[in-house]
Design a protein around this motif. Structure first.
Motif, PDB file in Angstrom:
ATOM      1  N   LYS A 114      41.736  33.411  41.555  1.00 10.13           N
ATOM      2  CA  LYS A 114      42.505  32.533  40.560  1.00 10.13           C
ATOM      3  C   LYS A 114      43.846  32.575  40.903  1.00 10.13           C
ATOM      4  N   LEU A 115      44.259  33.695  41.536  1.00  5.57           N
ATOM      5  CA  LEU A 115      45.367  33.833  42.104  1.00  5.57           C
ATOM      6  C   LEU A 115      45.795  32.775  43.092  1.00  5.57           C
ATOM      7  N   ASN A 116      44.595  33.002  44.220  1.00  4.98           N
ATOM      8  CA  ASN A 116      44.969  32.155  45.248  1.00  4.98           C
ATOM      9  C   ASN A 116      44.788  30.600  44.899  1.00  4.98           C
ATOM     10  N   GLU A 117      44.198  30.267  43.963  1.00  5.92           N
ATOM     11  CA  GLU A 117      44.169  28.940  43.679  1.00  5.92           C
ATOM     12  C   GLU A 117      45.351  28.307  43.178  1.00  5.92           C
ATOM     13  N   SER A 118      46.051  29.285  42.074  1.00 11.75           N
ATOM     14  CA  SER A 118      47.316  28.815  41.592  1.00 11.75           C
ATOM     15  C   SER A 118      48.093  28.776  42.552  1.00 11.75           C
ATOM     16  N   GLU A 119      48.037  29.462  43.918  1.00  9.31           N
ATOM     17  CA  GLU A 119      49.310  29.437  44.683  1.00  9.31           C
ATOM     18  C   GLU A 119      49.044  28.089  45.321  1.00  9.31           C
ATOM     19  N   LYS A 120      47.977  27.356  45.457  1.00 10.45           N
ATOM     20  CA  LYS A 120      47.789  26.183  46.064  1.00 10.45           C
ATOM     21  C   LYS A 120      48.107  24.794  45.287  1.00 10.45           C
ATOM     22  N   HIS A 121      48.117  25.045  44.065  1.00  9.42           N
ATOM     23  CA  HIS A 121      48.309  24.186  42.906  1.00  9.42           C
ATOM     24  C   HIS A 121      49.853  24.288  42.642  1.00  9.42           C
ATOM     25  N   GLU A 122      50.672  23.131  42.939  1.00  7.42           N
ATOM     26  CA  GLU A 122      51.979  23.162  42.661  1.00  7.42           C
ATOM     27  C   GLU A 122      52.237  22.892  40.974  1.00  7.42           C
ATOM     28  N   ASN A 182      34.902  44.008  41.544  1.00  3.38           N
ATOM     29  CA  ASN A 182      34.104  42.793  41.739  1.00  3.38           C
ATOM     30  C   ASN A 182      34.958  41.843  40.963  1.00  3.38           C
ATOM     31  N   TRP A 183      35.406  42.215  39.780  1.00  3.08           N
ATOM     32  CA  TRP A 183      36.014  41.202  38.957  1.00  3.08           C
ATOM     33  C   TRP A 183      37.376  41.030  39.507  1.00  3.08           C
ATOM     34  N   ILE A 184      38.036  41.855  39.964  1.00  2.00           N
ATOM     35  CA  ILE A 184      39.459  41.826  40.443  1.00  2.00           C
ATOM     36  C   ILE A 184      39.435  40.850  41.938  1.00  2.00           C
ATOM     37  N   ILE A 185      38.629  41.211  42.736  1.00  2.00           N
ATOM     38  CA  ILE A 185      38.352  40.556  43.990  1.00  2.00           C
ATOM     39  C   ILE A 185      37.910  39.112  43.887  1.00  2.00           C
ATOM     40  N   ASN A 186      36.710  39.184  43.061  1.00  2.65           N
ATOM     41  CA  ASN A 186      35.893  37.721  43.406  1.00  2.65           C
ATOM     42  C   ASN A 186      36.632  36.697  42.238  1.00  2.65           C
ATOM     43  N   GLU A 187      37.043  37.534  41.052  1.00  2.46           N
ATOM     44  CA  GLU A 187      37.462  36.478  39.851  1.00  2.46           C
ATOM     45  C   GLU A 187      38.819  36.204  39.889  1.00  2.46           C
ATOM     46  N   MET A 188      39.603  37.357  39.893  1.00  2.00           N
ATOM     47  CA  MET A 188      40.986  37.457  39.779  1.00  2.00           C
ATOM     48  C   MET A 188      41.951  36.790  40.849  1.00  2.00           C
ATOM     49  N   LEU A 189      41.690  37.445  42.049  1.00  2.00           N
ATOM     50  CA  LEU A 189      42.315  37.005  43.083  1.00  2.00           C
ATOM     51  C   LEU A 189      42.074  35.632  43.597  1.00  2.00           C
ATOM     52  N   SER A 248      50.923  35.164  38.762  1.00  2.00           N
ATOM     53  CA  SER A 248      51.267  36.085  40.096  1.00  2.00           C
ATOM     54  C   SER A 248      50.611  37.470  39.666  1.00  2.00           C
ATOM     55  N   ILE A 249      50.478  38.439  40.544  1.00  2.00           N
ATOM     56  CA  ILE A 249      49.992  39.509  40.370  1.00  2.00           C
ATOM     57  C   ILE A 249      51.142  40.671  39.723  1.00  2.00           C
ATOM     58  N   THR A 300      32.418  49.169  48.378  1.00  2.00           N
ATOM     59  CA  THR A 300      32.157  48.842  49.786  1.00  2.00           C
ATOM     60  C   THR A 300      33.355  48.754  50.595  1.00  2.00           C
ATOM     61  N   ASP A 301      33.332  49.120  51.859  1.00  4.47           N
ATOM     62  CA  ASP A 301      34.329  49.241  52.595  1.00  4.47           C
ATOM     63  C   ASP A 301      35.636  48.069  52.766  1.00  4.47           C
ATOM     64  N   HIS A 302      34.773  47.090  52.686  1.00  2.00           N
ATOM     65  CA  HIS A 302      35.488  45.676  52.700  1.00  2.00           C
ATOM     66  C   HIS A 302      36.374  45.444  51.436  1.00  2.00           C
ATOM     67  N   SER A 303      35.665  45.781  50.328  1.00  2.00           N
ATOM     68  CA  SER A 303      36.245  45.504  48.995  1.00  2.00           C
ATOM     69  C   SER A 303      37.403  46.534  48.719  1.00  2.00           C
ATOM     70  N   ALA A 304      36.969  47.822  49.190  1.00  2.00           N
ATOM     71  CA  ALA A 304      38.122  48.838  49.023  1.00  2.00           C
ATOM     72  C   ALA A 304      39.441  48.454  49.569  1.00  2.00           C
ATOM     73  N   ARG A 305      39.016  48.056  50.952  1.00  2.00           N
ATOM     74  CA  ARG A 305      40.474  47.594  51.834  1.00  2.00           C
ATOM     75  C   ARG A 305      41.219  46.548  51.145  1.00  2.00           C
ATOM     76  N   ILE A 306      40.409  45.475  50.649  1.00  2.00           N
ATOM     77  CA  ILE A 306      41.362  44.295  49.963  1.00  2.00           C
ATOM     78  C   ILE A 306      42.271  45.103  48.610  1.00  2.00           C
ATOM     79  N   LEU A 307      41.589  45.779  48.178  1.00  3.84           N
ATOM     80  CA  LEU A 307      42.440  46.456  46.891  1.00  3.84           C
ATOM     81  C   LEU A 307      43.720  47.461  47.483  1.00  3.84           C
ATOM     82  N   VAL A 308      43.087  48.103  48.453  1.00  2.00           N
ATOM     83  CA  VAL A 308      44.231  49.033  48.889  1.00  2.00           C
ATOM     84  C   VAL A 308      45.238  48.613  49.713  1.00  2.00           C
ATOM     85  N   ASN A 309      45.040  47.349  50.161  1.00  2.00           N
ATOM     86  CA  ASN A 309      46.074  46.762  50.983  1.00  2.00           C
ATOM     87  C   ASN A 309      47.269  46.350  50.343  1.00  2.00           C
ATOM     88  N   SER A 310      46.978  46.246  48.927  1.00  2.00           N
ATOM     89  CA  SER A 310      48.411  45.829  48.353  1.00  2.00           C
ATOM     90  C   SER A 310      48.421  46.767  47.311  1.00  2.00           C
TER      91      SER A 310
END
Lengths: 508, 99, 487
Positions: free
Chosen positions: A374-382, A365-372, A388-389, A333-343
């Protein structure tokens, strides 16, 4: 500061972006290190970049190629031959008291001209829904030129007035800079922000510049309102401040207009601390740069189409090209593709994962819904170990992990929540997900008797379910959910579902 | 251009100091040279465009240029070590005037 | 006292290589000669005697060991003080650089060293090469060896006078608008300006970098060839150099005469020169008639604009090239503390000489917005036109002949107060710089009063060999060697 400029202001914004070609080994005209950072002052210098008498500029071939790649990314025309000019002005950070640059007044001297940037194709605007807008402007790129960075002047004390002298470090002098000049085609400060982010993304894709290095990408802005005089803003040290400086300038100019004071054509400096623009110098002092052709550098024949096609063959795929491939070829999907390509890092991770399992949609799906996530969560928790990616990209383990998860789910040998569990464990322990799956399988409740007991208990507790199940197959799934909850996910969903059907059918 | 004021202004732009007693002579000599230069006013051959620069720089292929490798220019030999002592320095920085 | 200093380099090189003479013996003769002579001539700014002796011993050792030595074995070469020699002062005859020491060798210096030539010192000149008399030097004027009250020509006056006064056999000068050929003409030596792009400018302190080239000065064409071969060729340190086809050589008379040289004589220019020069050159051309050459009168158009075009371009480039001298990184001792940068720059740069200051002012004027088209762009068009004219002539001729200078050497101080008069004297020499073509000045005789004058040959780009061939013929026909007895 929340001025929302509307079109009747005829707001016109143009940009001049300076980008150091940090990924080169050597400076533009000598073989001192392009990476001038982390040197003792004036350690990274030689007769050429110090402008010692008698030294001559020795043009770096790859700097031209890098600059040409940027030109291709912005759809610029690249001329048959390029040449260099001297921009003459005195300043203590300029070793020769002139800057070698390119200049198009007398000939097409610059590496690129007449380029375009089209918001419709950019990879980032999907992120910010408020900016999706069908009449986004196309930004014309006036020219792209190659030039040298000057040295750096610093003061010993913070307050400049108490200093009797300056300290000059020429380590940066001669570092290759690419200047991208746009027409004043922006009519909205937020478009500027999107554009700058996209530029940084493009630099990362083609690998010419590391935008995370301090001072590697700089931006000057010019702003005019209602066809009035153009005001240039220089000295904007961070991209975050670009939008702020434009908003400030709009307010300032509007205030002037409101009081019937004409806006002067001038150069203003961005005051980082006070977040305002201040006049840079008086008009009499506007410089006459006395450009003329640099005799020490021949005209360089690039070699026409051959040069361009060779560059294209070695050039990294651009974000827009990737976006197109992901949506059209992979059906993401355009939305998912943009998330990937953006970085580029995420997108590269995606590409790497595909090498282990060619199922783009599930892998994405695995990268966007699961991995990212996880990354976001880990960002929040000190307190937890930061993932990191960068870390994830550093070995092939993680792309392979994602690929395996996608395969397990695709082949339906495992349910999604189980898969998540395996993924978690693997991420934490580094264990092979297939091994984990096997281990979990052993613990799986495959004792059908135990499951049948549970089903019967549910059927007894909620007798209407058996009735409803006759007309609505979703009831089976509902019951499955209850059993999974009861067994904490240990029941095999396939087997269980079969048992539910059997049990309810026989009981009725 | 050639009055004493013109010369003073030009000195300012060129970051040159000419002592007051020399300004008059400088202005006179500058005027003489501009007289020589004005010879070009008579050069009015039709087919040229003063908005282009038709200089005689040679043309070279991009392939003739230096590769982006370290020590391609300054070969790392002891004899050729770059030993430069700036006029005024402090902790490695070169001391400059106030800006 | 040994008369070895009278010998040309090619003779000395052979004697040193054969072991008949040591490099050290020879260099000490040269040092004595310089010590005796230069108090009168004032051609040296920096003497490099200690290093020269050290170097000569190293060369002698090489020869004793039977090692191969270079084409300049043991030959002291004097270097114009705008060419960088590592460890030596590089003043450009300017107070701005009175304490500046080069941190690196110019490419030509590296080549001389690797051919076992010896850098004997740095030679006097007009400040930054801006002048044609070598009077504009804070170290005092260079004196003409043939009459010490007269100018040596410039700007490479020290380079020509040191060779002419038998102090050294070979020197290097630089030629932006005749700076090698003018003093060669005034001092009765050979001076060659190579094709633009054939000799590296790396290490040459730029004055007008689209026109200048380093070139050799010697008393005989037999000494010009080895030094020219040493300094010529593509250099990775100078992007404007090009690959040369072959080495230059001295051909036999038969070989030279076997190809029928086509020679164009620029009679108009000969006729506008001083009477004695006109007569002398016409006489020399008559002698050429006995050779199987095609001799023909010819002319150049648009010469009226050449001097203006030359000085516009030269000053424009100079104003930019000399900007770097701001006395922050290097220069003469001064301290920027307490100064605003603008006033520091202006104060520091006040040490340029008056002529240099005027050229900077005029140069930035002709480049400034509003005047660029009137002066600089137009000058470049004139320059291209002149080049086109020459290209047309070179379809018909191999070599063009004209005087080097329209005048004989004049008295020190005589013309210094009128720059435009001096500029106009450059007409014959600037042509080769505007076009980039190679040109040589060779001695063509003496006036009744005993002042030398030169004849000039210009050839097509990279046709230096033809200039050399013609010079060989001339030297066979008119040998002025005995004249040097009077020096």
């Amino acid at each position: 500061m929340n001025t929302k400029p509307v079109n009747e202001d005829l707001l016109k914004i143009g940009l001049e972006i300076h980008c150091q070609l940090t990924n080169l080994n050597t400076k533009l005209f000598c073989d001192c290190l392009c990476n001038y950072r982390n040197h003792l002052p004036n350690e990274n210098t030689c007769p050429i970049c110090l402008g010692l008498p008698g030294s001559l500029p020795l043009l770096n071939k790859r700097a031209i190629e890098f600059a040409a790649m940027i030109c291709l990314a912005f759809k610029c025309k690249i001329p048959e031959r390029i040449s260099f000019y001297r921009k003459n002005y005195f300043y203590p950070d300029l070793p020769k008291n002139f800057q070698i640059t390119q200049y198009n007044s007398y000939e097409t001297s610059s590496i690129g001209y007449n380029g375009l940037y089209d918001f419709a194709n950019d990879s980032s605007h999907g992120k910010d829904k408020s900016n999706i807008n069908n009449n986004k402007p196309t930004i014309r790129i006036t020219r792209i030129q190659l030039e040298e960075d000057p040295g750096k002047v610093t003061y010993e004390e913070d307050k400049s007035s108490v200093n009797n002298y300056t300290l000059i470090d020429y380590n940066r002098a001669g570092v290759p800079l690419v200047e991208i000049v746009t027409e004043p085609d922006f009519s909205n400060p937020s478009d500027v922000r999107i554009f700058l982010n996209e530029i940084i993304n493009i630099f990362e894709y083609i690998g010419v510049c590391d935008p995370t290095l301090e001072g590697s990408v700089r931006c000057d802005v010019n702003v005019s309102l209602r066809n009035g005089k153009k005001v240039e803003i220089k000295n904007i040290s961070s991209f975050k401040d670009v939008e702020k400086s434009i908003l400030y300038e709009i307010t300032r100019q509007k205030t002037l207009i409101m009081h019937d004071i004409a806006v002067q054509s001038e150069t203003r400096h961005w005051d980082e601390k006070r977040k305002i623009t201040i006049p840079a110098r008086s008009k009499e002092e506007e410089e006459d740069y006395k450009y003329f052709p640099e005799p020490d550098i021949p005209k360089i024949n690039l070699g026409g189409e051959l040069f361009i096609s060779r560059l294209k063959s070695i050039m990294h795929e651009l974000p827009a090209e990737r976006l197109n491939r992901y949506t059209n070829l992979f059906g993401i999907t355009d939305h998912s593709a943009r998330i990937l390509v953006n970085s580029k890092r995420i997108s590269d991770f995606f590409e790497e994962s595909l090498k282990f399992y060619q199922s783009p949609v599930e892998v994405s799906n695995w990268i966007i819904n699961e991995m990212l996530t996880k990354l976001n969560e880990s960002e929040k928790h000190e307190n937890i170990d930061k993932i990191s990616i960068e870390k994830l990209s550093s070995s092939s383990f993680y792309p392979k992990l994602i690929a395996t998860m996608a395969r397990l789910v695709d082949e339906k040998s495992i349910n999604r929540s189980k898969a998540r569990e395996i993924f978690d464990i693997s991420l934490r322990t580094g264990e092979d997900p297939l091994e984990i799956a096997k281990k979990l399988d052993i613990n799986k409740i495959s004792d059908t008797e135990q499951i049948i007991v549970l089903i019967k208990k549910i059927a007894e507790d909620q007798p209407h379910l058996s009735e409803q199940a006759k007309n609505n197959p979703n009831v089976y799934n509902f019951i499955l959910g209850l059993i999974m909850k009861e067994t904490k996910g240990k029941a095999d969903p396939k087997v269980t579902l079969e048992l539910i059907r059997e049990t309810l059918n026989t009981s009725s | 251009m050639s009055t004493e004021d013109d010369v003073k202004k030009l000195c300012d732009l060129s970051k040159l100091e000419i002592p007051d007693e020399m300004i008059m002579e400088t202005a006179k000599k500058v005027k003489d040279v501009l007289g020589l230069f004005s010879k070009l006013d008579e050069f009015t051959n039709s087919d040229f465009d003063l908005n282009t620069v038709n200089d005689l720089r040679i043309e070279k292929s991009i392939d003739s240029l230096r590769a982006d490798t370290l020590f391609s220019v300054h070969v790392d030999n002891k004899d050729n070590k770059f030993d430069f002592k700036p006029l005024n320095s402090k902790n490695g920085f070169i001391i400059g005037p106030r800006i | 006292m040994s008369q070895l200093f009278r010998e040309p380099a090619n003779v000395i090189i052979n004697r040193i290589k054969r072991g008949e003479l040591t490099a050290e013996e020879y260099i000490s003769v040269i040092i004595d000669r310089i010590n005796n002579m230069d108090t009168k001539i004032n051609s040296f700014i920096t003497k490099n005697f200690e290093n020269a002796i050290k170097r000569s011993r190293e060369i002698d050792k090489k020869i004793q060991k039977g090692e191969k030595t270079g084409v300049l074995t043991g030959i002291p070469v004097g270097i114009k003080d705008n060419i960088s020699v590592k460890g030596l002062k590089n003043t450009c005859a300017s107070r701005m650089l009175s304490n500046y020491i080069s941190t690196y060798d110019a490419t030509v210096i590296e080549h001389i060293k690797s051919e076992d030539g010896i850098i004997i010192g740095k030679l006097n000149m007009d400040e930054f090469g801006m002048g044609s008399t070598s009077e504009l030097s804070p170290y005092g004027p260079v004196r003409n060896p043939w009459n010490h009250e007269y100018v040596a020509g410039g700007s490479s006056g020290g380079s020509a006078a040191a060779v002419s006064s038998l102090q050294i056999p070979i020197s290097l000068g630089s030629d932006t608008g005749g700076s090698i050929r003018c003093p060669a003409s005034f001092c009765s030596v050979i001076g060659l300006k190579p094709t633009y792009g054939s000799v590296s400018r790396n290490g040459l302190i730029s004055y007008s970098n689209s026109m200048e080239q380093i070139g050799p000065i010697a008393r005989t064409i037999f000494d010009i060839v080895p030094i020219l071969n040493t300094i010529s060729g593509e250099d990775r340190m100078d992007n404007t150099t090009v690959v040369l086809k072959s080495q230059y050589r001295i051909k036999s008379l038969e070989e030279i005469l076997s190809s029928k040289l086509r020679i164009g004589i620029l009679s108009e220019l000969i006729e506008t020169s001083e009477a004695q020069i006109m007569n002398g050159i016409q006489e020399k051309i008559k002698v050429l008639e006995k050779f199987p050459f095609d001799l023909e009168d010819t002319r150049l158009g648009i010469l009226d604009f050449a001097v203006a075009a030359y000085y516009i371009i030269a000053m424009a480039e100079a104003s930019s090239n000399l900007s770097r001298f701001d006395n922050i990184r290097y220069g003469y001792y001064s301290n920027p503390e307490g100064y605003d940068w603008r006033s520091y720059f202006a104060k520091s740069r006040s040490l340029f000489g008056d002529e240099v200051k005027r050229r900077i002012l005029l140069g930035s004027y002709v480049l400034s917005a509003g005047y660029f088209g009137k002066y600089y762009a137009k000058a470049q068009i004139v320059r291209s036109r002149i080049r086109n004219e020459f290209e047309k002539l070179f379809m018909k001729y191999d070599v063009l002949i004209l005087p080097t200078m329209p005048v004989l050497p004049f008295k020190l101080g005589e013309r210094i107060s009128n720059p435009v008069d001096l500029y106009n004297l450059d007409l014959f020499t600037i042509l080769a710089n505007l076009t980039g073509f190679p040109a040589i000045s060779i001695p063509a005789g003496f006036s009744q009063e005993g002042f030398p004058f030169g004849i000039q040959f210009i050839a097509n780009a990279f046709d230096e060999q033809k200039l050399i061939d013609l010079a060989v013929l001339f030297e066979k026909e008119f040998d002025y060697k005995e004249r040097f007895e009077s020096i």
